[in-house]
Design a protein around this motif. Structure first.
Motif, PDB file in Angstrom:
ATOM      1  N   ALA A 371      37.333  37.894  27.422  1.00  7.17           N
ATOM      2  CA  ALA A 371      36.730  37.238  28.592  1.00  7.17           C
ATOM      3  C   ALA A 371      37.125  37.952  29.879  1.00  7.17           C
ATOM      4  O   ALA A 371      36.320  38.090  30.802  1.00  7.17           O
ATOM      5  CB  ALA A 371      37.155  35.767  28.652  1.00  7.17           C
ATOM      6  N   HIS A 372      38.362  38.451  29.915  1.00  6.61           N
ATOM      7  CA  HIS A 372      38.783  39.188  31.110  1.00  6.61           C
ATOM      8  C   HIS A 372      37.972  40.469  31.285  1.00  6.61           C
ATOM      9  O   HIS A 372      37.459  40.745  32.363  1.00  6.61           O
ATOM     10  CB  HIS A 372      40.273  39.532  31.055  1.00  6.61           C
ATOM     11  CG  HIS A 372      40.634  40.557  32.070  1.00  6.61           C
ATOM     12  ND1 HIS A 372      40.820  40.249  33.400  1.00  6.61           N
ATOM     13  CD2 HIS A 372      40.735  41.910  31.978  1.00  6.61           C
ATOM     14  CE1 HIS A 372      41.045  41.356  34.073  1.00  6.61           C
ATOM     15  NE2 HIS A 372      41.004  42.374  33.232  1.00  6.61           N
ATOM     16  N   VAL A 373      37.868  41.251  30.198  1.00  9.57           N
ATOM     17  CA  VAL A 373      37.156  42.536  30.308  1.00  9.57           C
ATOM     18  C   VAL A 373      35.692  42.300  30.657  1.00  9.57           C
ATOM     19  O   VAL A 373      35.129  42.972  31.527  1.00  9.57           O
ATOM     20  CB  VAL A 373      37.289  43.354  29.000  1.00  9.57           C
ATOM     21  CG1 VAL A 373      36.439  44.616  29.067  1.00  9.57           C
ATOM     22  CG2 VAL A 373      38.747  43.717  28.748  1.00  9.57           C
ATOM     23  N   GLY A 382      36.391  38.450  40.699  1.00 10.12           N
ATOM     24  CA  GLY A 382      37.802  38.437  41.103  1.00 10.12           C
ATOM     25  C   GLY A 382      38.794  38.857  40.038  1.00 10.12           C
ATOM     26  O   GLY A 382      39.997  38.700  40.221  1.00 10.12           O
ATOM     27  N   HIS A 383      38.334  39.392  38.891  1.00  6.59           N
ATOM     28  CA  HIS A 383      39.275  39.843  37.857  1.00  6.59           C
ATOM     29  C   HIS A 383      39.901  41.180  38.258  1.00  6.59           C
ATOM     30  O   HIS A 383      39.244  42.022  38.867  1.00  6.59           O
ATOM     31  CB  HIS A 383      38.548  40.024  36.526  1.00  6.59           C
ATOM     32  CG  HIS A 383      38.170  38.725  35.877  1.00  6.59           C
ATOM     33  ND1 HIS A 383      39.037  38.005  35.097  1.00  6.59           N
ATOM     34  CD2 HIS A 383      37.009  38.023  35.918  1.00  6.59           C
ATOM     35  CE1 HIS A 383      38.421  36.907  34.669  1.00  6.59           C
ATOM     36  NE2 HIS A 383      37.196  36.888  35.154  1.00  6.59           N
ATOM     37  N   ALA A 384      41.188  41.341  37.900  1.00 12.54           N
ATOM     38  CA  ALA A 384      41.897  42.587  38.222  1.00 12.54           C
ATOM     39  C   ALA A 384      41.288  43.753  37.458  1.00 12.54           C
ATOM     40  O   ALA A 384      40.896  43.607  36.304  1.00 12.54           O
ATOM     41  CB  ALA A 384      43.375  42.443  37.871  1.00 12.54           C
ATOM     42  N   ASP A 389      48.933  41.655  36.801  1.00  9.71           N
ATOM     43  CA  ASP A 389      48.448  40.321  36.438  1.00  9.71           C
ATOM     44  C   ASP A 389      47.076  40.085  37.045  1.00  9.71           C
ATOM     45  O   ASP A 389      46.854  40.387  38.207  1.00  9.71           O
ATOM     46  CB  ASP A 389      49.416  39.266  36.968  1.00  9.71           C
ATOM     47  CG  ASP A 389      50.783  39.369  36.320  1.00  9.71           C
ATOM     48  OD1 ASP A 389      50.829  39.640  35.101  1.00  9.71           O
ATOM     49  OD2 ASP A 389      51.796  39.206  37.022  1.00  9.71           O
ATOM     50  N   CYS A 390      46.178  39.516  36.259  1.00 12.65           N
ATOM     51  CA  CYS A 390      44.845  39.211  36.777  1.00 12.65           C
ATOM     52  C   CYS A 390      44.901  37.900  37.566  1.00 12.65           C
ATOM     53  O   CYS A 390      45.378  36.907  37.048  1.00 12.65           O
ATOM     54  CB  CYS A 390      43.839  39.089  35.642  1.00 12.65           C
ATOM     55  SG  CYS A 390      42.194  38.674  36.243  1.00 12.65           S
ATOM     56  N   PRO A 391      44.418  37.906  38.804  1.00 13.28           N
ATOM     57  CA  PRO A 391      44.463  36.660  39.577  1.00 13.28           C
ATOM     58  C   PRO A 391      43.427  35.632  39.110  1.00 13.28           C
ATOM     59  O   PRO A 391      43.541  34.455  39.438  1.00 13.28           O
ATOM     60  CB  PRO A 391      44.158  37.123  41.006  1.00 13.28           C
ATOM     61  CG  PRO A 391      43.436  38.409  40.866  1.00 13.28           C
ATOM     62  CD  PRO A 391      43.870  39.027  39.576  1.00 13.28           C
ATOM     63  N   ALA A 392      42.428  36.081  38.337  1.00 15.51           N
ATOM     64  CA  ALA A 392      41.343  35.169  37.965  1.00 15.51           C
ATOM     65  C   ALA A 392      41.497  34.576  36.577  1.00 15.51           C
ATOM     66  O   ALA A 392      40.788  33.636  36.218  1.00 15.51           O
ATOM     67  CB  ALA A 392      40.012  35.906  38.067  1.00 15.51           C
ATOM     68  N   CYS A 393      42.403  35.113  35.757  1.00 17.07           N
ATOM     69  CA  CYS A 393      42.572  34.570  34.404  1.00 17.07           C
ATOM     70  C   CYS A 393      43.982  34.851  33.930  1.00 17.07           C
ATOM     71  O   CYS A 393      44.810  35.336  34.692  1.00 17.07           O
ATOM     72  CB  CYS A 393      41.525  35.152  33.450  1.00 17.07           C
ATOM     73  SG  CYS A 393      41.800  36.877  33.013  1.00 17.07           S
ATOM     74  N   SER A 394      44.275  34.559  32.675  1.00 15.96           N
ATOM     75  CA  SER A 394      45.656  34.703  32.207  1.00 15.96           C
ATOM     76  C   SER A 394      45.902  36.032  31.491  1.00 15.96           C
ATOM     77  O   SER A 394      46.815  36.136  30.685  1.00 15.96           O
ATOM     78  CB  SER A 394      46.035  33.523  31.310  1.00 15.96           C
ATOM     79  OG  SER A 394      45.108  33.384  30.275  1.00 15.96           O
TER      80      SER A 394
HETATM   81 ZN   LIG Z   1      40.943  38.395  34.415  1.00 16.63          ZN
END
Ligand SMILES: [Zn+2]
Length: 437
Positions: A371-373, A382-384, A389-394
């Motif tokens: 989901a992050h990628v 807003g994902h790194a 650390d990604c500010p939008a997810c874990s």
């Molecule tokens: Zn993310």
């Protein structure tokens, strides 16, 4: 203020009685409510070594929680106090960790160490050093540290005292609430449910700071027990998972039907009714991709039931336990985004399958990494995209680029990666990961 008689102070608060095991609705009797609410936090005990100050504060919190039945406002105060104890626990643990000496690194100068006897010392010294752009030395790292909550959180993670990616997102939320409690800007009311969860989270966090994971924990769970299991499937898309012991019992299917089934032996989290760790994606098992939610290890197969039984009797594989948090996944983007892969499997790929862009991501679950990628393709989400650390997810970004670059980023945190080459096996039907090559 209005002086209330003792009798009234002793009477249950109507609002508190409205909370019952089934949520809001029916009212509980006061004695049942008193017992029910205390049970919500009865089993969260602290580990042996926890500092006395933190322990005293926590025990006081548990005591006061019981009085919520008499006065609903207590739940809000318990929630607020828990967040302040969160910071106290970090400070107490910091004092044990530093053992009386803190070391700072200045730009182009030798490291300097100072003796500290209280957290006030730490705070004063760190504040002064931060203004000189010095960083606190934590093992092989140097971090920005001014003694406030933000610095303490960074220290605890850098020192390896806290773990997990999803728990980090909860720590973020706790820090925001803690700042809100310290500098309130409005009115908020906590419920018994919210207060109990905060107390439970706090107990897990304190125990983890002192090196004890929580068995069946929500934030810092202890490693999960894995057993030997047999996955089997047939041509018409039926799949089942059974404990290895079941193979000595008569076959559950008709004889002629049983011949159609293929079997593989794996190590897997056993299915336990009601457990929060049941793997809803077990039937997605694939030796190439991490398509089950928890790590499932391929041991043998495919083959017939008889062959599986013979192998099990011969080899007698052992059970084990796994920590599923902070796993490293590689996600390949070639024409489309493919499911996450274990670095060891990626390392064993033939040259012609190393094409495309690769992402090395740390996450607790493969779906989090994916989901992050996917989210990071959209610059507005807003994902790194850079390591961190990604500010939008874990998720935590480790690196991306070519196959070699991503594998190097994975090896930087895992150490040398040993390639594995497994037979290509997957169960036929997929609901969650249908798009696989
Ligand atoms: Zn993310």
């Amino acid at each position: 203020m209005e002086i209330r008689p003792l009798e009234e102070l002793r009477a249950a608060d109507d609002l508190s009685l409205a909370f019952n095991p089934w949520g809001l609705g029916g009212r509980m009797r006061p004695e049942n409510a008193a017992e029910f609410q205390q049970r919500q936090i009865a089993d969260c005990d602290l580990a042996e070594g926890v500092a006395a100050g933190t322990r005293d504060s926590f025990e006081r919190l548990r005591t006061v929680f019981a009085y919520g039945v008499l006065c609903y406002d207590v739940y809000t105060m318990v929630g607020d106090q828990a967040l302040l104890i969160y910071e106290q626990a970090l400070r107490d643990r910091f004092m044990e960790w530093c053992a009386g000496t803190i070391t700072f690194r200045l730009p182009q100068a030798p490291d300097v160490s100072y003796t500290v006897t209280s957290y006030d010392d730490v705070k004063k010294r760190s504040d002064r050093m931060t203004r000189q752009r010095a960083k606190l030395v934590v093992a092989t790292h140097a971090i920005e540290f001014n003694g406030m909550l933000h610095g303490l959180r960074l220290w605890a993670r850098t020192a390896g005292l806290l773990r997990g990616r999803r728990s980090r997102a909860v720590e973020d939320a706790l820090a925001k609430l803690r700042n809100y409690v310290a500098h309130p800007s409005g009115h908020h009311v906590d419920t018994p449910v919210g207060a109990a969860r905060t107390v439970r989270d706090l107990a897990e966090l304190i125990n983890q700071l002192w090196g004890q994971a929580t068995s069946d924990g929500r934030l810092y769970p202890a490693p999960l027990h894995r057993e030997i299991a047999v996955l089997s499937w047939n041509g018409s898309g039926r799949a089942r998972m059974e404990p290895a012991d079941a193979l000595t019992a008569p076959d559950p299917t008709e004889d002629q039907e049983s011949d159609e089934y293929q079997h593989v032996v794996v190590r897997a989290i056993p299915f336990i009714p009601g457990s929060r760790w049941n793997d809803a994606h077990w039937a997605e098992f694939d030796t190439r991709y991490e398509t089950t939610r928890f790590p499932m290890e391929y041991l043998w197969g495919p083959g017939t039931r008889e062959e599986a039984r013979a192998w099990l009797e011969q080899e007698r594989p052992e059970v084990d336990s796994v920590d599923f948090t902070d796993r490293v996944f590689l996600v390949q983007d070639h024409e489309r985004l493919l499911p996450p892969m274990r670095p060891a499997v990626a390392a064993g790929l033939p040259d012609d399958e190393r094409v495309g862009i690769w992402h090395a991501v740390r996450a607790d679950f493969p779906d989090d990494a994916f989901a992050h990628v996917r989210g990071s393709r959209d610059s507005g989400a807003g994902h790194a995209r850079r390591p961190g650390d990604c500010p939008a997810c874990s998720a935590e970004v480790l690196g991306s680029g070519s196959y070699n670059e991503a594998l190097r980023a994975a090896a930087a945190v895992l150490g040398p990666i040993e390639a594995v080459q497994l037979p290509s096996i997957r169960l036929p039907l997929s609901i969650f990961w249908p798009d696989r090559p």
